[in-house]
Design an enzyme around this catalytic site. Structure first.
Site, PDB file in Angstrom:
ATOM      1  N   CYS A  60       0.767  -1.176  -0.261  1.00 50.27           N
ATOM      2  CA  CYS A  60       0.028  -0.003  -0.114  1.00 50.27           C
ATOM      3  C   CYS A  60       0.884   1.336   0.029  1.00 50.27           C
ATOM      4  O   CYS A  60       0.239   2.371  -0.090  1.00 50.27           O
ATOM      5  CB  CYS A  60      -0.920   0.051   1.160  1.00 50.27           C
ATOM      6  SG  CYS A  60      -1.946  -1.616   1.365  1.00 50.27           S
ATOM      7  N   HIS A  86      -3.199   6.723   2.748  1.00 51.05           N
ATOM      8  CA  HIS A  86      -3.801   5.687   2.349  1.00 51.05           C
ATOM      9  C   HIS A  86      -5.065   5.139   3.139  1.00 51.05           C
ATOM     10  O   HIS A  86      -5.107   5.544   4.358  1.00 51.05           O
ATOM     11  CB  HIS A  86      -2.725   4.673   2.817  1.00 51.05           C
ATOM     12  CG  HIS A  86      -2.821   3.146   2.833  1.00 51.05           C
ATOM     13  ND1 HIS A  86      -3.864   2.590   1.740  1.00 51.05           N
ATOM     14  CD2 HIS A  86      -2.655   2.024   3.587  1.00 51.05           C
ATOM     15  CE1 HIS A  86      -3.841   1.517   1.707  1.00 51.05           C
ATOM     16  NE2 HIS A  86      -3.283   0.993   2.848  1.00 51.05           N
ATOM     17  N   ASN A 129      -9.947  -0.658   1.297  1.00 51.65           N
ATOM     18  CA  ASN A 129      -8.375  -0.466   1.057  1.00 51.65           C
ATOM     19  C   ASN A 129      -8.311  -0.781  -0.193  1.00 51.65           C
ATOM     20  O   ASN A 129      -8.237  -2.313  -0.537  1.00 51.65           O
ATOM     21  CB  ASN A 129      -7.900  -1.216   2.234  1.00 51.65           C
ATOM     22  CG  ASN A 129      -6.379  -1.185   2.199  1.00 51.65           C
ATOM     23  OD1 ASN A 129      -5.810  -0.803   1.008  1.00 51.65           O
ATOM     24  ND2 ASN A 129      -5.690  -1.804   3.053  1.00 51.65           N
TER      25      ASN A 129
HETATM   26  N1  COA Z   1     -17.289  -9.720  11.759  1.00 49.15           N
HETATM   27  C1  COA Z   1     -17.590 -10.188  12.971  1.00 49.15           C
HETATM   28  N2  COA Z   1     -16.655 -10.643  13.827  1.00 49.15           N
HETATM   29  C2  COA Z   1     -15.336 -10.501  13.658  1.00 49.15           C
HETATM   30  C3  COA Z   1     -14.982 -10.110  12.021  1.00 49.15           C
HETATM   31  C4  COA Z   1     -15.952  -9.909  11.000  1.00 49.15           C
HETATM   32  N3  COA Z   1     -15.853  -9.273   9.929  1.00 49.15           N
HETATM   33  N4  COA Z   1     -13.618 -10.396  11.871  1.00 49.15           N
HETATM   34  C5  COA Z   1     -13.253 -10.729  13.299  1.00 49.15           C
HETATM   35  N5  COA Z   1     -14.485 -10.848  14.201  1.00 49.15           N
HETATM   36  C6  COA Z   1     -14.261 -11.341  15.513  1.00 49.15           C
HETATM   37  C7  COA Z   1     -12.903 -12.060  15.705  1.00 49.15           C
HETATM   38  O1  COA Z   1     -13.544 -13.493  15.483  1.00 49.15           O
HETATM   39  C8  COA Z   1     -12.775 -11.910  17.041  1.00 49.15           C
HETATM   40  O2  COA Z   1     -13.740 -12.535  17.959  1.00 49.15           O
HETATM   41  P1  COA Z   1     -13.589 -13.453  19.326  1.00 49.15           P
HETATM   42  O3  COA Z   1     -12.903 -12.131  20.204  1.00 49.15           O
HETATM   43  O4  COA Z   1     -14.527 -13.947  19.742  1.00 49.15           O
HETATM   44  O5  COA Z   1     -12.236 -14.348  18.893  1.00 49.15           O
HETATM   45  C9  COA Z   1     -13.196 -10.412  17.363  1.00 49.15           C
HETATM   46  O6  COA Z   1     -14.082 -10.155  16.225  1.00 49.15           O
HETATM   47  C10 COA Z   1     -12.077  -9.628  17.469  1.00 49.15           C
HETATM   48  O7  COA Z   1     -11.081 -10.111  16.159  1.00 49.15           O
HETATM   49  P2  COA Z   1      -9.759  -9.021  15.999  1.00 49.15           P
HETATM   50  O8  COA Z   1      -9.399  -9.687  14.742  1.00 49.15           O
HETATM   51  O9  COA Z   1      -9.074  -9.017  17.315  1.00 49.15           O
HETATM   52  O10 COA Z   1     -10.559  -7.579  15.838  1.00 49.15           O
HETATM   53  P3  COA Z   1      -9.925  -6.190  15.703  1.00 49.15           P
HETATM   54  O11 COA Z   1     -10.783  -5.508  16.569  1.00 49.15           O
HETATM   55  O12 COA Z   1      -8.480  -6.171  15.688  1.00 49.15           O
HETATM   56  O13 COA Z   1     -10.397  -5.536  14.279  1.00 49.15           O
HETATM   57  C11 COA Z   1      -9.574  -5.375  11.987  1.00 49.15           C
HETATM   58  C12 COA Z   1     -10.253  -6.472  13.012  1.00 49.15           C
HETATM   59  C13 COA Z   1      -9.146  -6.061  10.997  1.00 49.15           C
HETATM   60  C14 COA Z   1     -10.694  -4.568  11.781  1.00 49.15           C
HETATM   61  C15 COA Z   1      -8.611  -4.465  12.631  1.00 49.15           C
HETATM   62  O14 COA Z   1      -7.581  -5.129  13.300  1.00 49.15           O
HETATM   63  C16 COA Z   1      -7.732  -3.616  11.718  1.00 49.15           C
HETATM   64  O15 COA Z   1      -8.257  -2.854  10.997  1.00 49.15           O
HETATM   65  N6  COA Z   1      -6.326  -3.844  11.627  1.00 49.15           N
HETATM   66  C17 COA Z   1      -5.636  -3.077  10.538  1.00 49.15           C
HETATM   67  C18 COA Z   1      -5.439  -3.933   9.369  1.00 49.15           C
HETATM   68  C19 COA Z   1      -5.061  -2.935   8.177  1.00 49.15           C
HETATM   69  O16 COA Z   1      -5.160  -1.875   8.196  1.00 49.15           O
HETATM   70  N7  COA Z   1      -4.604  -3.697   7.076  1.00 49.15           N
HETATM   71  C20 COA Z   1      -4.159  -3.123   6.004  1.00 49.15           C
HETATM   72  C21 COA Z   1      -2.730  -2.543   5.933  1.00 49.15           C
HETATM   73  S1  COA Z   1      -2.265  -1.838   4.542  1.00 49.15           S
END
Ligand code: COA
Length: 336
Positions: free
Chosen positions: A118, A258, A288
């Site tokens: 990205c 970004h 994204n």
């Molecule tokens: N819908 C519902 N629940 C979801 C889910 C979805 N789409 N995706 C994950 N979950 C659940 C998980 O299973 C987890 O459940 P549990 O607690 O029972 O195990 C819970 O939600 C938390 O998961 P987690 O992965 O810790 O969520 P988070 O709060 O970190 O959010 C992202 C996930 C991906 C939204 C967040 O981490 C993020 O935006 N990270 C940055 C990623 C990024 O920018 N990437 C590109 C870089 S260029």
């Protein structure tokens, strides 16, 4: 910049997105999720996805054609094509070569792809700047394009909610009025945390040797750790870049970041003390789009009247690698 370096003009910008919209509600047909969960954590409501035979080449060629038209340059004027992509439809030939052929850019100019995920557009701009500054090349077409949706595991609800497909393009050329449209540019990488986001290529060792570990060919992401890393590094990084350029945050008209997560964008916005009017976001509608996200936000921001030309903007991006980078640029009249 080195003395006697040739300044660079940003001559034209363009973008392209697929017409197919997939909303958060649509994704509930694939797995257990909800619009509320996705929107509250990311700022995304919908994304555009390639359909049929659309791909990063077709999107990139369309964006490049628009940027070229705006630049006022002809295909014969282009003497290099650089494409930033991390989710291409094929690893080779390079997307840059495909677009060269598609647009009829002369058949002997160099064309190559780079992978900085990205941060790709900032990396490509930095490379182009070196070539133009040294006088080696005069006019360069930069394309940033990704078809992430083909490389996602659509059973992985934590990664597949985030990404969309799209392309952006920028034509840069030697500036003839002595004004450099790149006020400052900087690129970084930290390979020691490379496993945070990866796209392994499926492949097997020769049957005559010890087998390798096999990985499915899907985007893998540790979202929580990516978030923590970027939220810690990016706001300070952008602020430092502005200071090193001898500027203050208020000297710059727009932040064009970004589009990965609205909360990360807001962390940078808060650090710079910017009002919402100064921050360009379209993550709600596109998710994204990886390398494409910065030029897409820039070109669409101007088209929709959010970004006024005759202004300055700080661009910043981060992605797999981990890579990150930023640039302070002038946006002149006529580029979109
Ligand atoms: N819908 C519902 N629940 C979801 C889910 C979805 N789409 N995706 C994950 N979950 C659940 C998980 O299973 C987890 O459940 P549990 O607690 O029972 O195990 C819970 O939600 C938390 O998961 P987690 O992965 O810790 O969520 P988070 O709060 O970190 O959010 C992202 C996930 C991906 C939204 C967040 O981490 C993020 O935006 N990270 C940055 C990623 C990024 O920018 N990437 C590109 C870089 S260029």
């Amino acid at each position: 910049m080195i003395n006697n370096a040739i300044p660079l003009r940003i001559a034209g910008v363009g973008y392209s997105v697929p017409s197919t919209v997939v909303t958060n509600d649509d994704l509930t047909k694939l797995y257990d999720t909800s619009d509320e969960w996705i929107y509250s954590r990311t700022g995304i409501k919908e994304r555009r996805l390639v359909s049929g035979n659309e791909n990063a080449v077709t999107l990139g060629a369309e964006a490049a054609g628009k940027a070229l038209e705006k630049s006022g340059l002809k295909v014969e004027d282009i003497d290099m094509v650089i494409c930033a992509s991390s989710a291409p439809p094929e690893l080779y030939p390079a997307i840059a070569c495909r677009i060269q052929a598609h647009l009829g850019i002369p058949n002997d100019v160099p064309a190559f792809d780079i992978t900085a995920a990205c941060s790709g557009l900032i990396y490509a701009l930095s490379i182009a700047r070196g070539f133009i500054a040294s006088g080696m090349y005069k006019s360069i077409l930069l394309v940033a394009t990704d078809n992430n949706s083909r490389l996602l595991n659509w059973e992985d609800r934590s990664a597949s909610i985030l990404f969309g497909d799209g392309a952006g393009a920028v034509v840069v050329t030697a500036s003839e009025d002595g004004v450099d449209d790149i006020i400052s540019i900087d690129i970084r990488a930290n390979g020691s945390i490379g496993d945070l986001i990866r796209l392994p290529l499926a492949g097997k060792n020769c049957p005559l040797v010890e087998p390798n570990d096999e990985h499915p060919q899907f985007i893998e992401m540790n979202g929580k750790e990516v978030y923590k890393f970027v939220a810690r590094v990016l706001p300070h990084y952008v602020e430092d870049m502005i200071t090193k350029a001898g500027m203050k945050a208020e000297d710059i008209d727009y932040l064009i970041p970004h589009q990965a997560n609205l909360r990360i964008i807001q962390a940078v916005q808060e650090r710079l003390g910017y009002s919402d009017e100064k921050v360009v976001t379209n993550i709600k509608y596109y998710g994204n789009t990886s390398a494409a996200s910065i030029p897409l936000a820039m070109a669409e921001g101007v088209e929709k009247g959010k970004v006024k030309l005759g202004s300055t903007a700080v661009l910043c991006g981060f992605g797999a690698g981990m890579t990150w980078g930023g640039a302070i640029v002038r946006l002149r009249e006529g580029i979109v």
